[in-house]
Scaffold this motif. Structure first.
Motif: not given
Length: 75
Positions: A13, A26, A35, A40-41, A44
């Motif tokens: 990260g 990104d 994103s 991807s979520r 994250y």
């Protein structure tokens, strides 16, 4: 073991945020379809949870230091 996993995820990260800050790129979004993609979520969220987990490292006694202190007392 959980500490090492959290640190590795946090490292990924951190590198990603560095790329965003320096190059506006990104890597996670690029690699997994934007994103807003579910993968991807999830990544994250994993980074955020790893950061929360790593807060506990500030409040724990370091096992390596404790072991070396015990060895020096025995000698």
């Amino acid at each position: 073991m959980m500490d090492k996993i959290a640190l590795w995820i946090l490292l990924i990260g951190g590198i990603n945020w560095g790329l965003v800050g320096i190059f506006r790129f990104d890597l996670i979004a690029w690699a997994f379809g934007g994103s807003d993609s579910i993968i991807s979520r999830i990544i994250y969220i994993a980074v955020a949870l790893s950061a929360v987990w790593c807060i506990s490292l500030f409040f724990r006694k370091n096992e390596l230091i404790g072991n070396s202190d015990e060895r020096s007392r025995e000698n």
